[in-house]
Enzyme design. Sequence first.
Site, PDB file in Angstrom:
ATOM      1  N   GLU A 157     -64.865  11.703  53.295  1.00  0.00           N
ATOM      2  CA  GLU A 157     -63.475  11.449  52.935  1.00  0.00           C
ATOM      3  C   GLU A 157     -62.965  12.529  51.984  1.00  0.00           C
ATOM      4  O   GLU A 157     -61.912  13.114  52.186  1.00  0.00           O
ATOM      5  CB  GLU A 157     -63.323  10.064  52.282  1.00  0.00           C
ATOM      6  N   GLY A 211     -62.968  -0.940  55.670  1.00  0.00           N
ATOM      7  CA  GLY A 211     -62.925  -2.058  54.736  1.00  0.00           C
ATOM      8  C   GLY A 211     -63.971  -1.869  53.651  1.00  0.00           C
ATOM      9  O   GLY A 211     -65.080  -2.374  53.769  1.00  0.00           O
ATOM     10  N   SER A 248     -56.278   0.818  54.689  1.00  0.00           N
ATOM     11  CA  SER A 248     -55.244   1.625  55.348  1.00  0.00           C
ATOM     12  C   SER A 248     -55.250   1.392  56.847  1.00  0.00           C
ATOM     13  O   SER A 248     -56.291   1.471  57.489  1.00  0.00           O
ATOM     14  CB  SER A 248     -55.458   3.116  55.075  1.00  0.00           C
ATOM     15  N   GLU A 262     -60.698  10.310  38.082  1.00  0.00           N
ATOM     16  CA  GLU A 262     -61.659  10.059  36.996  1.00  0.00           C
ATOM     17  C   GLU A 262     -63.066   9.915  37.560  1.00  0.00           C
ATOM     18  O   GLU A 262     -64.037  10.417  36.970  1.00  0.00           O
ATOM     19  CB  GLU A 262     -61.267   8.785  36.236  1.00  0.00           C
ATOM     20  N   SER A 313     -62.901  -1.287  49.762  1.00  0.00           N
ATOM     21  CA  SER A 313     -62.447  -1.864  48.493  1.00  0.00           C
ATOM     22  C   SER A 313     -62.181  -3.360  48.594  1.00  0.00           C
ATOM     23  O   SER A 313     -61.763  -3.868  49.627  1.00  0.00           O
ATOM     24  CB  SER A 313     -61.148  -1.190  48.048  1.00  0.00           C
ATOM     25  N   SER A 315     -61.208   7.895  42.616  1.00  0.00           N
ATOM     26  CA  SER A 315     -60.103   8.392  41.788  1.00  0.00           C
ATOM     27  C   SER A 315     -60.470   9.716  41.116  1.00  0.00           C
ATOM     28  O   SER A 315     -61.634  10.115  41.101  1.00  0.00           O
ATOM     29  CB  SER A 315     -59.771   7.362  40.714  1.00  0.00           C
TER      30      SER A 315
HETATM   31  C1  LIG Z   1     -52.807   4.642  49.499  1.00  0.00           C
HETATM   32  C2  LIG Z   1     -54.178   4.074  49.368  1.00  0.00           C
HETATM   33  C3  LIG Z   1     -54.966   3.936  50.503  1.00  0.00           C
HETATM   34  C4  LIG Z   1     -56.250   3.361  50.417  1.00  0.00           C
HETATM   35  N1  LIG Z   1     -56.966   3.186  51.560  1.00  0.00           N
HETATM   36  C5  LIG Z   1     -58.143   2.510  51.513  1.00  0.00           C
HETATM   37  C6  LIG Z   1     -58.855   2.157  52.692  1.00  0.00           C
HETATM   38  O1  LIG Z   1     -58.438   2.501  53.800  1.00  0.00           O
HETATM   39  N2  LIG Z   1     -59.986   1.445  52.600  1.00  0.00           N
HETATM   40  C7  LIG Z   1     -60.486   1.045  51.393  1.00  0.00           C
HETATM   41  O2  LIG Z   1     -61.523   0.392  51.365  1.00  0.00           O
HETATM   42  N3  LIG Z   1     -59.850   1.353  50.241  1.00  0.00           N
HETATM   43  C8  LIG Z   1     -58.681   2.079  50.275  1.00  0.00           C
HETATM   44  N4  LIG Z   1     -58.002   2.371  49.097  1.00  0.00           N
HETATM   45  C9  LIG Z   1     -58.534   1.850  47.835  1.00  0.00           C
HETATM   46  C10 LIG Z   1     -59.061   2.895  46.891  1.00  0.00           C
HETATM   47  O3  LIG Z   1     -60.267   3.393  47.319  1.00  0.00           O
HETATM   48  C11 LIG Z   1     -59.158   2.233  45.512  1.00  0.00           C
HETATM   49  O4  LIG Z   1     -57.847   2.018  45.077  1.00  0.00           O
HETATM   50  C12 LIG Z   1     -59.894   3.085  44.513  1.00  0.00           C
HETATM   51  O5  LIG Z   1     -61.250   3.062  44.798  1.00  0.00           O
HETATM   52  C13 LIG Z   1     -59.690   2.612  43.086  1.00  0.00           C
HETATM   53  O6  LIG Z   1     -59.990   1.272  42.941  1.00  0.00           O
HETATM   54  P1  LIG Z   1     -58.981   0.272  42.204  1.00  0.00           P
HETATM   55  O7  LIG Z   1     -57.671   0.428  42.840  1.00  0.00           O
HETATM   56  O8  LIG Z   1     -59.590  -1.062  42.194  1.00  0.00           O
HETATM   57  O9  LIG Z   1     -58.863   0.832  40.732  1.00  0.00           O
HETATM   58  P2  LIG Z   1     -59.907   0.594  39.549  1.00  0.00           P
HETATM   59  O10 LIG Z   1     -61.262   0.901  40.016  1.00  0.00           O
HETATM   60  O11 LIG Z   1     -59.653  -0.721  38.944  1.00  0.00           O
HETATM   61  O12 LIG Z   1     -59.480   1.747  38.557  1.00  0.00           O
HETATM   62  C14 LIG Z   1     -58.409   1.629  37.634  1.00  0.00           C
HETATM   63  C15 LIG Z   1     -58.395   2.881  36.795  1.00  0.00           C
HETATM   64  O13 LIG Z   1     -59.614   2.973  36.048  1.00  0.00           O
HETATM   65  C16 LIG Z   1     -60.235   4.219  36.282  1.00  0.00           C
HETATM   66  N5  LIG Z   1     -61.679   4.067  36.192  1.00  0.00           N
HETATM   67  C17 LIG Z   1     -62.442   3.140  36.827  1.00  0.00           C
HETATM   68  N6  LIG Z   1     -63.727   3.324  36.510  1.00  0.00           N
HETATM   69  C18 LIG Z   1     -63.797   4.382  35.670  1.00  0.00           C
HETATM   70  C19 LIG Z   1     -64.856   5.048  34.977  1.00  0.00           C
HETATM   71  N7  LIG Z   1     -66.110   4.660  35.116  1.00  0.00           N
HETATM   72  N8  LIG Z   1     -64.552   6.099  34.194  1.00  0.00           N
HETATM   73  C20 LIG Z   1     -63.267   6.503  34.050  1.00  0.00           C
HETATM   74  N9  LIG Z   1     -62.225   5.906  34.659  1.00  0.00           N
HETATM   75  C21 LIG Z   1     -62.493   4.849  35.459  1.00  0.00           C
HETATM   76  C22 LIG Z   1     -59.765   4.610  37.656  1.00  0.00           C
HETATM   77  O14 LIG Z   1     -59.885   6.000  37.849  1.00  0.00           O
HETATM   78  C23 LIG Z   1     -58.332   4.152  37.631  1.00  0.00           C
HETATM   79  O15 LIG Z   1     -57.529   5.098  36.975  1.00  0.00           O
HETATM   80  C24 LIG Z   1     -56.741   2.947  49.159  1.00  0.00           C
HETATM   81  C25 LIG Z   1     -55.954   3.128  48.019  1.00  0.00           C
HETATM   82  C26 LIG Z   1     -54.688   3.668  48.102  1.00  0.00           C
HETATM   83  C27 LIG Z   1     -53.877   3.818  46.854  1.00  0.00           C
END
Ligand SMILES: Cc1cc2nc3c(=O)[nH]c(=O)nc-3n(C[C@H](O)[C@H](O)[C@H](O)COP(=O)(O)OP(=O)(O)OC[C@H]3O[C@@H](n4cnc5c(N)ncnc54)[C@H](O)[C@@H]3O)c2cc1C
Lengths: 378, 403
Positions: free
Chosen positions: B250, B133, B167, B383, B135, B381
């Site tokens: 990870e 847990g 997840s 990025e 995000s 991500s």
């Molecule tokens: C299939 C899947 C499984 C997952 N499993 C888990 C889990 O088990 N536990 C958990 O806690 N989380 C999990 N996650 C969450 C994952 O870690 C987050 O989705 C990830 O950290 C991105 O956060 P966000 O989705 O809020 O996107 P955001 O952070 O809002 O990002 C949106 C976009 O902006 C870009 N961006 C953000 N900041 C910057 C920057 N400073 N410079 C350039 N680009 C930037 C990002 O790269 C992305 O393209 C999972 C996600 C997916 C898709």
Amino acid sequence: MAALTEEQTLIKDQAASWASAETPVAKFRAMRNEGPEQAFAQPTWSAMVDMGWTGILVPEEYGGSDLGYLTFGIVLEELGKQLTASPLFASAYVGASALVLAGTDAHKSEYLPKIVDGSAIFTLAIDEGPRHTPLRTALKAEAKGDGYVLSGSKTLVLEGMAATHFIVAARSSGKAGDAAGLSLFIVPAETAGLSRTQMKTMDSRGYAEVQFESVEVPSSALMGPADQAGEVLDEILDRARAGLGAEMLGVGAQAFAMTLDYLKTRKQFGAVIGSFQALGHRAAELFAAMELARSCGEAALQEIDSQSNSVAKACSLSKAKVGDFMHEMSNQLIQIHGGIGMTDEFDAGLYLKRARLLEGLYGNPAYHRDRYARLLGF
Amino acid sequence: MTETNNLDGFRTEVSDWVQANFPSTLKGLDIMSESPSTKGVGADFSAWQKKLGDKGWGTPTWPKEYGGAGLSDPEAKVIRQEIAKAGAFNPIPPMTGMGVTMVGPTILEYGTDEQKAKHLPGIASGEVRWCLGLSEPNAGSDLASLATKAVDEGDAFILNGQKIWTSGAHISHWCGAVVRTDPKAKKRDGISFVMLPMDQPGVETRPIKLIAGSSPFCETFFNDARAEKTDLLGDLNDGWSVVKRLLQHERQSQTSSPGAPKVDAEPLQEQAKRYVGTEEDGRLADPDLRLRLVRNLMDGEAHKLTVSRITAEARGKVNVSAAASILKNSMTRVAQTKAELTLEMMGHQGVGWEGNQFTDDELQSVRDWLFGKAMSIYGGSAEIQNNIISKNILGLPETTQQG
Ligand SMILES: Cc1cc2nc3c(=O)[nH]c(=O)nc-3n(C[C@H](O)[C@H](O)[C@H](O)COP(=O)(O)OP(=O)(O)OC[C@H]3O[C@@H](n4cnc5c(N)ncnc54)[C@H](O)[C@@H]3O)c2cc1C
């Protein structure tokens, strides 16, 4: 945007406001969840007929308005933005093009008015395997008595489950791969020996696999002279490709708009994510690619309207360039939305799935790069 | 080379053992997409899991006292290779969710002896499944802005807040969560890493459906959820260093291939020949696709060679930190491009969602392609990895206030 006539501007505005009010993407989602065989809503289709869109390519003598391809493209683009599902493209665009280009006078007067009033749904049945290779058409047409017998199968036929008539590319002589020996037939869906099966695709539209088991058709079903349809088939396909280019522009433009909106609203690290230069530059590159793609997409439609002699090149350019833009744009739509982009509840996935189908129909970008090179003689 | 020779005896031992113990009924089972019980081999699967777990070979480098086998990295590699060679697989990591790949290694580093004894054996045997847990709706890439609160109530912390994209939360036994324990401190200084059981009244999960159709992740709600103080991992308010380390693990786990590759999977170029056809000299009939396919194959080779080189340079000890971001991005690019090329190669057969008009492989390729889009999003991500490379490896100034 191309310099539009007053009439085209009116149609664009009408299509844009109608589609976003009456067939927003939420409607498509609801239909997808139900999964009907006929993958469109009857009221949507009737409304399109009432607005006259089914007659845009049909000459006035057959009840149409003959406004041309750019005008139709404008409508397709707006429908693409909302993922509006309907047989408009298969029937009133591809079907009408085929009838106008290849049909006999009897065909035109019998069928065009029915396309315009929506009582008939035409579709082109062309591809037979996993790839778009028109010359490899193998579905056999054998002369028998005063007609022909068709045997073979067609795949990924657009609106194949709802179609009332198929325009079937068949091999009446020669062998798969030959340019000569192709013929086009109009085959009503209820003809004995014709059967169809729904293909459940990721974009949830109404495709079918169509089987022809000794399907007997009269010689009046033949469009134009036998064995010589190769050239006109290419002309029909080029029109289809330009139409797909227009819809793909719509899908891509909407994906861009959604992404831009998110870049301006989603905050991380105390700032909107669009303020991170990596993303700002990506948006700038995508915007530039969209502008370049738009030029190609619109040019193809205009070349068709002006009956220029470089229609084939323009249509391959459109399908390849708009296809490449939409491909990248649909991936970035997911990426820039992060986790939300991966959820079914958000619309990004619907656009991504539709994008890949459109990209592959009637030749993918690689097919059209190859064809463009051939047209240039290398 | 001498190292290799010393391993020969061990290799024979492993190979003989796998031969003797891996149930042939499980051969070819794709554990990432097929359930053993629905395939009627559930009992064999459990037996294999138990045998491997008893040997400690599911987590071979972990200490024996915690359910591992106390082996070196090269020995662990031999086990992986011999298991793959026999057409077998290690069932334990997938049974534990994030347990083997992330939680376990982090507990090994930060945990007390009591925590190790309490949590590691259940992971090593594949019996306890873990989720993470981290995000939250407003804390994704910017994880440090997380808002889930943990209040000190004597023996325990009481948690309130929402996690998202968790997840496997709905099927997990335990959760490792980052929570805010000091709301007054600077963003990163008030965070702690706690472990809590999922089966309690204060924890609620709601599955989220993915574009690929399945629901592998959840929204997770904490309403007065309880985490024992003895399950605080690392120091109070030092959770940021714990989670940073965890995320490195990870990335590390994602630099090799996603899931267990099917041993008998036909190479893409061979499949392409069937779908696309060939010229007389054997070249793929689509020259454009052919060159993009080979570019992807070369990118894959370059990735593998880089993994080997980095491993060799670290003398067998994989350095988790420095190269992980580079490798994660290159792995992702290779896999996502391959998935696109697979669909393109399949043409009209690569667009199916369900039904008999498409083969199982074709349908699976579409689902994999869609799910694979997540690779460049989770675990930091693409990025964010580039930000880490430019800041931590290249020493360029950072443009956001991140770690
Ligand atoms: C299939 C899947 C499984 C997952 N499993 C888990 C889990 O088990 N536990 C958990 O806690 N989380 C999990 N996650 C969450 C994952 O870690 C987050 O989705 C990830 O950290 C991105 O956060 P966000 O989705 O809020 O996107 P955001 O952070 O809002 O990002 C949106 C976009 O902006 C870009 N961006 C953000 N900041 C910057 C920057 N400073 N410079 C350039 N680009 C930037 C990002 O790269 C992305 O393209 C999972 C996600 C997916 C898709």
